[in-house]
Design an enzyme around this catalytic site. Structure first.
Site, PDB file in Angstrom:
ATOM      1  N   GLY A 142      72.145  44.991 -15.971  1.00 47.51           N
ATOM      2  CA  GLY A 142      72.177  45.012 -14.305  1.00 47.51           C
ATOM      3  C   GLY A 142      73.298  44.417 -13.837  1.00 47.51           C
ATOM      4  O   GLY A 142      73.445  43.449 -13.125  1.00 47.51           O
ATOM      5  N   SER A 148      76.044  45.739 -12.121  1.00 45.81           N
ATOM      6  CA  SER A 148      77.006  46.519 -11.189  1.00 45.81           C
ATOM      7  C   SER A 148      76.965  46.031  -9.847  1.00 45.81           C
ATOM      8  O   SER A 148      77.981  46.473  -8.734  1.00 45.81           O
ATOM      9  CB  SER A 148      76.592  48.020 -11.054  1.00 45.81           C
ATOM     10  OG  SER A 148      75.269  47.889 -10.872  1.00 45.81           O
ATOM     11  N   ASP A 157      69.449  54.265 -17.697  1.00 49.30           N
ATOM     12  CA  ASP A 157      68.326  53.741 -17.347  1.00 49.30           C
ATOM     13  C   ASP A 157      68.171  52.549 -18.431  1.00 49.30           C
ATOM     14  O   ASP A 157      68.106  52.586 -19.772  1.00 49.30           O
ATOM     15  CB  ASP A 157      67.249  54.558 -17.615  1.00 49.30           C
ATOM     16  CG  ASP A 157      65.913  53.654 -17.236  1.00 49.30           C
ATOM     17  OD1 ASP A 157      65.832  52.756 -16.769  1.00 49.30           O
ATOM     18  OD2 ASP A 157      64.759  54.396 -17.309  1.00 49.30           O
ATOM     19  N   LEU A 215      68.345  42.697 -13.936  1.00 50.46           N
ATOM     20  CA  LEU A 215      67.960  43.828 -13.300  1.00 50.46           C
ATOM     21  C   LEU A 215      66.941  43.785 -12.082  1.00 50.46           C
ATOM     22  O   LEU A 215      66.352  42.879 -12.000  1.00 50.46           O
ATOM     23  CB  LEU A 215      66.888  44.590 -14.350  1.00 50.46           C
ATOM     24  CG  LEU A 215      67.612  45.470 -15.217  1.00 50.46           C
ATOM     25  CD1 LEU A 215      66.615  46.589 -15.762  1.00 50.46           C
ATOM     26  CD2 LEU A 215      68.661  46.321 -14.873  1.00 50.46           C
ATOM     27  N   TYR A 253      56.494  35.413  -1.097  1.00 48.52           N
ATOM     28  CA  TYR A 253      57.287  35.770  -2.565  1.00 48.52           C
ATOM     29  C   TYR A 253      56.625  34.944  -3.715  1.00 48.52           C
ATOM     30  O   TYR A 253      55.949  35.573  -4.700  1.00 48.52           O
ATOM     31  CB  TYR A 253      58.842  35.118  -2.393  1.00 48.52           C
ATOM     32  CG  TYR A 253      59.701  35.497  -3.351  1.00 48.52           C
ATOM     33  CD1 TYR A 253      60.665  36.474  -3.283  1.00 48.52           C
ATOM     34  CD2 TYR A 253      59.382  34.953  -4.659  1.00 48.52           C
ATOM     35  CE1 TYR A 253      61.400  36.968  -4.419  1.00 48.52           C
ATOM     36  CE2 TYR A 253      60.623  35.684  -5.670  1.00 48.52           C
ATOM     37  CZ  TYR A 253      61.161  36.518  -5.533  1.00 48.52           C
ATOM     38  OH  TYR A 253      61.856  36.852  -6.687  1.00 48.52           O
TER      39      TYR A 253
HETATM   40  P1  NAI Z   1      70.907  44.216  -7.063  1.00 53.06           P
HETATM   41  O1  NAI Z   1      70.047  45.150  -6.620  1.00 53.06           O
HETATM   42  O2  NAI Z   1      72.102  43.803  -6.477  1.00 53.06           O
HETATM   43  O3  NAI Z   1      71.230  44.429  -8.545  1.00 53.06           O
HETATM   44  C1  NAI Z   1      70.383  45.057  -9.510  1.00 53.06           C
HETATM   45  C2  NAI Z   1      70.950  45.442 -10.787  1.00 53.06           C
HETATM   46  O4  NAI Z   1      70.148  46.206 -11.573  1.00 53.06           O
HETATM   47  C3  NAI Z   1      72.243  46.812 -10.318  1.00 53.06           C
HETATM   48  O5  NAI Z   1      73.224  46.440 -11.189  1.00 53.06           O
HETATM   49  C4  NAI Z   1      71.603  48.034 -10.607  1.00 53.06           C
HETATM   50  O6  NAI Z   1      72.234  49.108 -11.054  1.00 53.06           O
HETATM   51  C5  NAI Z   1      70.431  47.667 -12.100  1.00 53.06           C
HETATM   52  N1  NAI Z   1      69.579  48.340 -12.100  1.00 53.06           N
HETATM   53  C6  NAI Z   1      68.255  48.577 -11.185  1.00 53.06           C
HETATM   54  N2  NAI Z   1      67.732  49.495 -12.049  1.00 53.06           N
HETATM   55  C7  NAI Z   1      68.263  49.771 -13.090  1.00 53.06           C
HETATM   56  C8  NAI Z   1      67.958  50.533 -14.421  1.00 53.06           C
HETATM   57  N3  NAI Z   1      66.744  51.370 -14.470  1.00 53.06           N
HETATM   58  N4  NAI Z   1      68.885  50.677 -15.355  1.00 53.06           N
HETATM   59  C9  NAI Z   1      69.914  49.914 -15.480  1.00 53.06           C
HETATM   60  N5  NAI Z   1      70.273  49.153 -14.433  1.00 53.06           N
HETATM   61  C10 NAI Z   1      69.577  49.092 -13.317  1.00 53.06           C
HETATM   62  O7  NAI Z   1      69.669  42.883  -7.316  1.00 53.06           O
HETATM   63  P2  NAI Z   1      70.098  41.027  -7.363  1.00 53.06           P
HETATM   64  O8  NAI Z   1      69.612  40.681  -6.098  1.00 53.06           O
HETATM   65  O9  NAI Z   1      71.367  40.989  -7.969  1.00 53.06           O
HETATM   66  O10 NAI Z   1      68.978  40.575  -8.475  1.00 53.06           O
HETATM   67  C11 NAI Z   1      69.219  40.385  -9.558  1.00 53.06           C
HETATM   68  C12 NAI Z   1      68.104  39.537 -10.395  1.00 53.06           C
HETATM   69  O11 NAI Z   1      68.227  38.198  -9.632  1.00 53.06           O
HETATM   70  C13 NAI Z   1      66.672  39.924 -10.111  1.00 53.06           C
HETATM   71  O12 NAI Z   1      65.981  39.523 -11.051  1.00 53.06           O
HETATM   72  C14 NAI Z   1      66.188  38.991  -8.932  1.00 53.06           C
HETATM   73  O13 NAI Z   1      65.104  38.700  -8.571  1.00 53.06           O
HETATM   74  C15 NAI Z   1      67.022  37.672  -9.411  1.00 53.06           C
HETATM   75  N6  NAI Z   1      67.244  36.907  -7.964  1.00 53.06           N
HETATM   76  C16 NAI Z   1      67.898  37.362  -6.712  1.00 53.06           C
HETATM   77  C17 NAI Z   1      68.120  36.369  -5.618  1.00 53.06           C
HETATM   78  C18 NAI Z   1      68.125  36.858  -4.237  1.00 53.06           C
HETATM   79  O14 NAI Z   1      68.040  36.073  -3.404  1.00 53.06           O
HETATM   80  N7  NAI Z   1      68.814  38.162  -4.265  1.00 53.06           N
HETATM   81  C19 NAI Z   1      67.345  35.025  -5.911  1.00 53.06           C
HETATM   82  C20 NAI Z   1      67.223  34.553  -7.049  1.00 53.06           C
HETATM   83  C21 NAI Z   1      67.225  35.533  -8.099  1.00 53.06           C
END
Ligand code: NAI
Length: 398
Positions: A48, A50, A112, A141, A237
């Site tokens: 994850g 990107s 994936d 992810l 949440y």
């Molecule tokens: P994001 O949507 O910006 O990034 C998700 C990443 O997962 C991307 O790199 C995407 O390409 C990758 N991805 C998704 N499906 C995929 C697949 N099938 N195969 C390969 N790669 C895949 O998400 P974000 O917000 O950075 O979240 C990352 C983690 O951080 C999550 O577990 C989220 O719950 C956690 N988090 C987020 C917070 C927030 O406020 N955004 C707060 C605390 C934790």
């Protein structure tokens, strides 16, 4: 020449400015470099990688600690002038180019992460071209769907309450609108399916496969980003479907710790702060919480973007001397967000909001909107307009 125009559907970005994304990646690299270097991991796998937290982690570890990195992500490249693909596609390219200039390995797997084939390809690459082992595995992810590699069944996650419906205000950034939304409670099936997608099962499968293939160093660390939040967002949440999925990650951390015990490895849940990301912008009510919270935290000087937060986590906490753990052993960089005065002020501020004032200086709406726009390469600091053709974009390699 390709025209870049910001377009939204609700709180989802449906256009991208690739050159803006490149500038933003460079801005983040500058942030990390401005803090100097630190002793950290040298061979890192980021699942994850990107965007947002995963990308920020990668930038911090590469440009702060000199790490070679493998990034796994699921992104789409350009097809036509009207369909330029996803922001993460261009983030991978910009990161790789910058890392390459510093002599760092930056390998991207755009496929994936949930599949067995991807795990095997990454393992083969580690063995044959990455020095044989990794010392850090980051799991970042965020996905709405997952196909179980054993059964072939596809599960969809839901962002829903549990038990009672939740009613509250939300924001539509496309329409610049403030409205009341009702979040229905999830069915048992929806809860189970969300755990299947956003819980820790795939994290465990990755670590099992990596361990079995003997590509983890003695003392390897694996991190997984969680969110707990406060009473202000527990109903939708922490006490909702996503909270259940995060609790499953806590359980899987214990299983992974057992798995890694003989190589002195560790699974670390990192409870990260609320930030503006593609994933968080579509959580109902969450943008309202953010525009209140960011206002309060900006005034206190504690507001962080993903790059600031992740760099602090790795530089100061995990590989530094200022870690803060809770009773369950989770790392708690979210202590700034959960500070009692910050929460009390946020609660009071959110209580004052209505259709007339939500997007005024009373809140951090402008900051939230800018951070959201930055995710797809718009409103980026230091961005200079340049002409680019679709063929040039298609020729860029990740
Ligand atoms: P994001 O949507 O910006 O990034 C998700 C990443 O997962 C991307 O790199 C995407 O390409 C990758 N991805 C998704 N499906 C995929 C697949 N099938 N195969 C390969 N790669 C895949 O998400 P974000 O917000 O950075 O979240 C990352 C983690 O951080 C999550 O577990 C989220 O719950 C956690 N988090 C987020 C917070 C927030 O406020 N955004 C707060 C605390 C934790």
């Amino acid at each position: 020449m390709v025209e870049f125009e910001q377009k939204l559907r609700g709180n989802i970005a449906v256009s991208v400015n690739p050159l803006g994304r490149k500038q933003q990646v460079l801005n983040h690299i500058d942030h990390v470099k401005s803090k100097g270097t630190f002793e950290g991991p040298k061979k890192v796998l980021i699942i994850g990688a990107s965007s947002s937290y995963g990308l920020a982690t990668r930038i911090s570890l590469a440009f702060g600690a000199g790490a070679d990195t493998i990034g796994v992500s699921y992104e789409k490249g350009p097809k036509s002038e009207r369909n330029l693909g996803t922001a993460g596609w261009y983030n991978n390219i910009a990161f790789k180019e910058a890392a390459g200039k510093e002599g760092l390995i930056a390998k991207n797997f755009v496929q994936d992460a949930f599949s067995t084939e991807t795990k095997q390809e990454v393992i083969d690459y580690i063995k044959n071209e990455f020095g044989g082992k990794v010392d850090l595995v980051v799991y970042s992810l965020a996905s709405g769907r997952r196909t179980d590699p054993e059964t072939g069944e596809t599960y969809t996650s839901s962002i829903k309450a549990i038990g009672e419906p939740v009613v509250g205000p939300n924001i539509n950034m496309q329409k610049e609108d403030y409205y009341t939304e009702t979040l229905e409670p999830a069915t048992e099936q929806e809860i189970e399916d969300t755990i299947k997608v956003m819980g820790g099962e795939d994290w465990e499968l990755w670590l099992k496969a990596l361990k079995e293939a003997d590509v983890l160093t003695e003392g390897v660390l694996t991190t997984n980003y969680s969110y707990l939040g406060s009473e202000l967002n527990h109903p939708y949440y922490g006490h909702g479907t996503l909270g259940r999925a995060k609790a499953d990650c806590d359980e899987k951390a214990d299983t992974i710790n057992e798995l890694l015990a003989d190589i002195n490895g560790k699974a670390q849940i990192v409870v990260a702060t609320a930030v503006t990301t593609k994933a968080s912008s579509v959580i109902p009510f969450f943008p309202v919480y953010c525009i209140g919270l960011y206002k309060v935290m900006s005034e206190k000087g504690t507001h962080e973007t993903p790059i600031m937060h992740m760099d602090r986590i790795y530089r100061d906490m995990i590989y530094g001397d200022k870690p803060e753990y809770d009773e369950e052993g989770r790392l708690r960089p979210d202590s700034w967000e959960l500070d009692s005065d910050t929460q009390a002020q946020t609660k009071a501020l959110i209580g004052e909001l209505n259709e007339e004032n939500f997007n005024t200086d009373l809140t951090a709406y402008a900051l939230f909107y800018k951070e959201f726009s930055n995710l797809s390469g718009f409103m980026v600091d230091g961005f200079v307009e340049k002409e680019v053709t679709i063929d040039e974009l298609k020729a860029m390699e990740y």
